[in-house]
Design a protein around this motif. Structure first.
Motif, PDB file in Angstrom:
ATOM      1  N   LYS A  88       1.216  -2.739   5.391  1.00  0.00           N
ATOM      2  CA  LYS A  88       2.021  -3.661   5.803  1.00  0.00           C
ATOM      3  C   LYS A  88       1.013  -5.629   6.438  1.00  0.00           C
ATOM      4  O   LYS A  88       1.405  -5.844   6.512  1.00  0.00           O
ATOM      5  N   TYR A  89       0.628  -4.655   7.258  1.00  0.00           N
ATOM      6  CA  TYR A  89      -0.425  -5.885   7.993  1.00  0.00           C
ATOM      7  C   TYR A  89      -1.530  -6.274   6.913  1.00  0.00           C
ATOM      8  O   TYR A  89      -1.556  -7.372   6.561  1.00  0.00           O
ATOM      9  N   ASN A  90      -2.257  -5.840   6.097  1.00  0.00           N
ATOM     10  CA  ASN A  90      -3.440  -6.210   5.072  1.00  0.00           C
ATOM     11  C   ASN A  90      -2.695  -7.115   3.578  1.00  0.00           C
ATOM     12  O   ASN A  90      -2.603  -8.255   3.394  1.00  0.00           O
ATOM     13  N   SER A  91      -1.301  -6.784   3.729  1.00  0.00           N
ATOM     14  CA  SER A  91       0.128  -7.459   2.739  1.00  0.00           C
ATOM     15  C   SER A  91      -0.174  -8.844   3.175  1.00  0.00           C
ATOM     16  O   SER A  91       0.115 -10.042   2.580  1.00  0.00           O
TER      17      SER A  91
ATOM     18  N   PHE B 272     -12.209  -7.234  -2.121  1.00  0.00           N
ATOM     19  CA  PHE B 272     -13.085  -7.430  -1.048  1.00  0.00           C
ATOM     20  C   PHE B 272     -12.653  -7.003   0.568  1.00  0.00           C
ATOM     21  O   PHE B 272     -13.300  -7.043   1.154  1.00  0.00           O
ATOM     22  N   LYS B 273     -11.874  -6.389   0.052  1.00  0.00           N
ATOM     23  CA  LYS B 273     -11.277  -5.324   1.513  1.00  0.00           C
ATOM     24  C   LYS B 273     -11.123  -6.083   2.161  1.00  0.00           C
ATOM     25  O   LYS B 273     -11.857  -5.375   3.582  1.00  0.00           O
ATOM     26  N   ILE B 274     -10.500  -7.330   2.812  1.00  0.00           N
ATOM     27  CA  ILE B 274     -10.178  -7.946   3.956  1.00  0.00           C
ATOM     28  C   ILE B 274      -9.655  -7.354   5.432  1.00  0.00           C
ATOM     29  O   ILE B 274      -8.535  -6.420   5.380  1.00  0.00           O
ATOM     30  N   SER B 275      -9.971  -7.028   6.215  1.00  0.00           N
ATOM     31  CA  SER B 275     -10.008  -5.799   7.920  1.00  0.00           C
ATOM     32  C   SER B 275      -9.597  -6.181   8.639  1.00  0.00           C
ATOM     33  O   SER B 275     -10.586  -7.583   8.910  1.00  0.00           O
TER      34      SER B 275
ATOM     35  N   ASP C 257      -1.657 -10.135  19.463  1.00  0.00           N
ATOM     36  CA  ASP C 257      -1.873 -10.842  18.382  1.00  0.00           C
ATOM     37  C   ASP C 257      -1.329 -10.930  16.571  1.00  0.00           C
ATOM     38  O   ASP C 257      -0.576 -11.326  16.109  1.00  0.00           O
ATOM     39  N   LEU C 258      -1.793  -9.335  15.859  1.00  0.00           N
ATOM     40  CA  LEU C 258      -1.511  -8.678  14.938  1.00  0.00           C
ATOM     41  C   LEU C 258       0.090  -9.720  15.143  1.00  0.00           C
ATOM     42  O   LEU C 258       1.063 -10.040  13.956  1.00  0.00           O
ATOM     43  N   GLU C 259       0.782  -8.829  15.454  1.00  0.00           N
ATOM     44  CA  GLU C 259       3.032  -9.037  15.072  1.00  0.00           C
ATOM     45  C   GLU C 259       3.121 -10.088  15.750  1.00  0.00           C
ATOM     46  O   GLU C 259       4.392 -11.152  15.127  1.00  0.00           O
ATOM     47  N   LYS C 260       2.378 -10.766  16.773  1.00  0.00           N
ATOM     48  CA  LYS C 260       2.438 -12.785  16.791  1.00  0.00           C
ATOM     49  C   LYS C 260       3.037 -12.922  15.522  1.00  0.00           C
ATOM     50  O   LYS C 260       3.563 -13.809  15.308  1.00  0.00           O
ATOM     51  N   LEU C 261       1.660 -12.652  14.917  1.00  0.00           N
ATOM     52  CA  LEU C 261       1.141 -13.708  13.549  1.00  0.00           C
ATOM     53  C   LEU C 261       1.912 -13.515  12.532  1.00  0.00           C
ATOM     54  O   LEU C 261       3.162 -14.250  12.193  1.00  0.00           O
TER      55      LEU C 261
ATOM     56  N   ASN D 177       4.435 -11.160  12.139  1.00  0.00           N
ATOM     57  CA  ASN D 177       6.051 -11.742  13.023  1.00  0.00           C
ATOM     58  C   ASN D 177       6.687 -10.114  12.238  1.00  0.00           C
ATOM     59  O   ASN D 177       7.848 -10.227  10.895  1.00  0.00           O
ATOM     60  N   ILE D 178       5.843  -8.912  11.773  1.00  0.00           N
ATOM     61  CA  ILE D 178       6.500  -8.273  11.212  1.00  0.00           C
ATOM     62  C   ILE D 178       7.333  -6.924  12.018  1.00  0.00           C
ATOM     63  O   ILE D 178       8.779  -6.870  10.836  1.00  0.00           O
ATOM     64  N   ASN D 179       6.951  -6.345  12.998  1.00  0.00           N
ATOM     65  CA  ASN D 179       7.584  -5.809  13.572  1.00  0.00           C
ATOM     66  C   ASN D 179       9.316  -6.778  14.477  1.00  0.00           C
ATOM     67  O   ASN D 179       8.273  -7.290  15.220  1.00  0.00           O
ATOM     68  N   LYS D 180       9.965  -5.376  15.052  1.00  0.00           N
ATOM     69  CA  LYS D 180      10.734  -6.635  16.192  1.00  0.00           C
ATOM     70  C   LYS D 180      10.376  -5.927  17.942  1.00  0.00           C
ATOM     71  O   LYS D 180      10.551  -6.474  18.079  1.00  0.00           O
TER      72      LYS D 180
END
Length: 225
Positions: free
Chosen positions: A80-83, A138-141, A157-161, A163-166
């Motif tokens: 879900k992060y990669n997507s 390219f398998k960006i990670s 930072d990931l969650e802020k950008l 906005n997947i999880n509450k």
């Protein structure tokens, strides 16, 4: 947002002013609570767990909870992060860049096709250009940090950008961070409006700065600090 757990007497208020910590000395109760949150994070309904908004309406939290347990292998490379990262990249690719990618793709395609033609097998190759598929090649990670606390900041930072999880739930995090580091993490999460919940299998006493706490002792007596 209020968290109601049917087998815990006190409701838990998850706001943008404090970090909430639950410290459970009963091993069975600790396991039960963590397991229930894991089930919710995986998309399973758990009748004993409910999240209520300011209008007293239940919030759907299925697949909206990030739970961190293994601090030696924090996984940023999840689907879900990669997507979501790929979606952001695609939005930033303009028409000119798309044309450049297409031109280079055709060159690679033509070279590869020549190789396949020399092989005595009925081989075919897909000639459709797809930016999304190209990004997957390219398998960006995420480039993880060496420092543990910095990786927790990165997770926020990931969650802020994206906005997947509450909410992010940290299990037994207090075993790995000292008082100052925890307060830094709390401050960073509050600044970025990311809700955190800490669940620990032992009691650590008084509250830290920007922390509210529920202690459940071995007799299941509750103490709200």
């Amino acid at each position: 947002m209020k968290l109601n757990i049917k087998y815990i007497d006190n409701d838990i208020l998850l706001d943008n002013e404090n970090i909430y910590s639950i410290e459970i000395e009963s091993k069975k109760s600790f396991y039960r609570l963590v397991n229930d949150f894991i089930l919710v994070s995986l998309g399973n309904n758990v009748d004993d767990i409910s999240f209520i908004d300011e209008d007293f309406q239940e919030i759907n939290m299925l697949n909206k909870i990030s739970i961190v347990i293994d601090y030696f292998n924090i996984n940023f490379d999840v689907k879900k992060y990669n997507s979501e990262i790929n979606k952001i990249i695609l939005k930033n690719i303009d028409e000119k860049m798309q044309q450049e990618f297409l031109t280079n793709y055709r060159r690679i395609y033509n070279s590869l096709k020549k190789i396949l033609n020399d092989i005595d097998l009925p081989l075919i190759i897909n000639n459709e250009f797809d930016l999304d598929s190209l990004l997957k090649v390219f398998k960006i990670s995420i480039n993880k940090n060496v420092n543990f606390l910095d990786n927790l900041f990165l997770l926020i930072d990931l969650e802020k950008l994206l906005n997947i999880n509450k909410i992010i739930i940290f299990v037994n995090l207090k075993q790995y961070l000292d008082k100052n580091e925890l307060e830094e993490l709390y401050k960073y999460a509050l600044y970025n409006n990311i809700k955190l919940l800490l669940i620990d299998s032992q009691s650590y006493g008084v509250c830290l700065k920007n922390e509210k706490k529920l202690i459940i002792d071995g007799n299941l007596d509750e103490f709200l600090l």
